[in-house]
Enzyme design. Sequence first.
Site, mmCIF file in Angstrom:
data_model
loop_
_atom_site.group_PDB
_atom_site.id
_atom_site.type_symbol
_atom_site.label_atom_id
_atom_site.label_comp_id
_atom_site.label_asym_id
_atom_site.label_seq_id
_atom_site.Cartn_x
_atom_site.Cartn_y
_atom_site.Cartn_z
ATOM 1 N N CYS A 257 -12.165 -7.630 1.513
ATOM 2 C CA CYS A 257 -11.139 -6.788 2.142
ATOM 3 C C CYS A 257 -10.927 -7.136 3.607
ATOM 4 C CB CYS A 257 -11.481 -5.309 1.957
ATOM 5 S SG CYS A 257 -12.940 -4.725 2.864
ATOM 6 N N HIS A 305 -13.918 -0.092 3.826
ATOM 7 C CA HIS A 305 -12.809 -0.804 3.185
ATOM 8 C C HIS A 305 -11.618 -0.790 4.129
ATOM 9 C CE1 HIS A 305 -10.645 -2.611 -0.145
ATOM 10 N NE2 HIS A 305 -9.621 -1.803 0.119
ATOM 11 N N HIS A 317 -4.137 -5.213 -0.130
ATOM 12 C CA HIS A 317 -5.577 -5.350 0.130
ATOM 13 C C HIS A 317 -6.236 -6.187 -0.960
ATOM 14 C CE1 HIS A 317 -6.995 -1.831 -2.636
ATOM 15 N NE2 HIS A 317 -5.784 -2.191 -2.986
#
Length: 341
Positions: A257, A305, A317
Site C-alpha cells: 500500500c 494502510h 490502493h
Amino acid sequence: MGSHRRPAPSGFDRGACVTRLAVGVLSAAAAAAVGAVPAQAAPHDDTRAEVDRLFAAAEKATEAYNEADERSDRLRGQVSRAQDRIAQQQDRINTMREALGSLAGAQYRSGGLDPSLALLFSDDPDDYLDKASVLDRITAHQAGQLRQLQEAMRELTQEREQAAGKLGELERSRKAVAAHKRSVEKKLAAARNLLNSLPDAERAAYDRASRSGRGDMPDLGSDTPASGRAAAAAAAARSALGRPYVWGANGPGGFDCSGLMQWSYGQAGVALPRTSQAQRAAGRQVPLSQARPGDLVTYRNDASHVAMYMGNGQVIHAPYPGAPVRYDPVGMMPVSGVTRV
C-alpha cells in the site's frame, strides 16, 4: 462529496490484529472446511471477520518490515560516512608521520639516529603519541596536532563500532519482522483456503473483485487535484491499476500500500517516506470532506494502510495479497487522516 459512509459488508478490515485465540479459531474452521462438513455449516460471518483480522495483521507486519528496512538503509549510510571520515583522518596522521620521519632521516645523516626517534616508526600510534613529548625534534605544535588527530580517530572508531553494532541490531530486527511476515503469509493461505470453501454467494459477498480494466470503472466525478504534482501522482497511480500486491514492494511491477503511494509521487518528482505512518505526516492535514485527487488517505488508528483519493468518494490502493491495485470506496474502512502532499 458526502459523508463517505462505509458500504456493508466490505470484508476488508475491522482494525484488529491476530491473536492466538483467533489463529486457533481459524485453524479449527479450516480443518472443518477440509473435512466432510457441508460448506453451509461454516460460520460465515466469523470466517469473514477472521480473514479481515489476518489481512490487517499482515499489513501491519509489512509496514513494520518497511520501517526497519528503511532505518537499516539510513544507518548503512551513517556507517559509510563515518568510515570515510576515519580514512581521511588516518591519511592526515600518515602525512604527519612522514613529515616527522624526515627529521629522523636528517638527524641520521648528520651523525646518527637518536634512539628516541625510533618511536616514529612504531606500528602503535598510541604508544608513539604517549612518548612523543620526549622527542627533541618534534615541536609542541606538531605534537599537539598529532594528539588532536589521535583523539579524532579514537572518536570516529568508536562511532563506527557503535554504528556497526546498531546496524547489526536493526538487521536482526528486520529478519525477525520478515519471519513474522512469513508466519502471517501462512495464516493468509489458510484464510484463502477457508474462503474458497464457502458457497459462491458467500464468497462473492466477501471478495470485492477489482474493477480495473473493466466496463464498470467508477465515476470519479469532476474533482481536480490541488496541485500539478498531485495530478501527476494520480496519473501514475492510475497507470498501476491491475498490478499485483507484493510484500514490501514499491514498484513498478508490484506494490504494497505505501509502496504504491511512494512510487506514484516519485513519478511526480516528490520523495515520500516509505511507510504509511510516515506518509500521513508528509504534508498538510485536510478534512475528509475536502479531499481532492492525489491526497493520501490513511486508515485505522495506527495508519497501517494508505490509499490515494481519486474523486467522487473513490480511492486507488494496493489492497492485500491476491488483490491487484484497484479502486474502492473511500469509506472501505475507518479513515484516520487525509494528507495533502
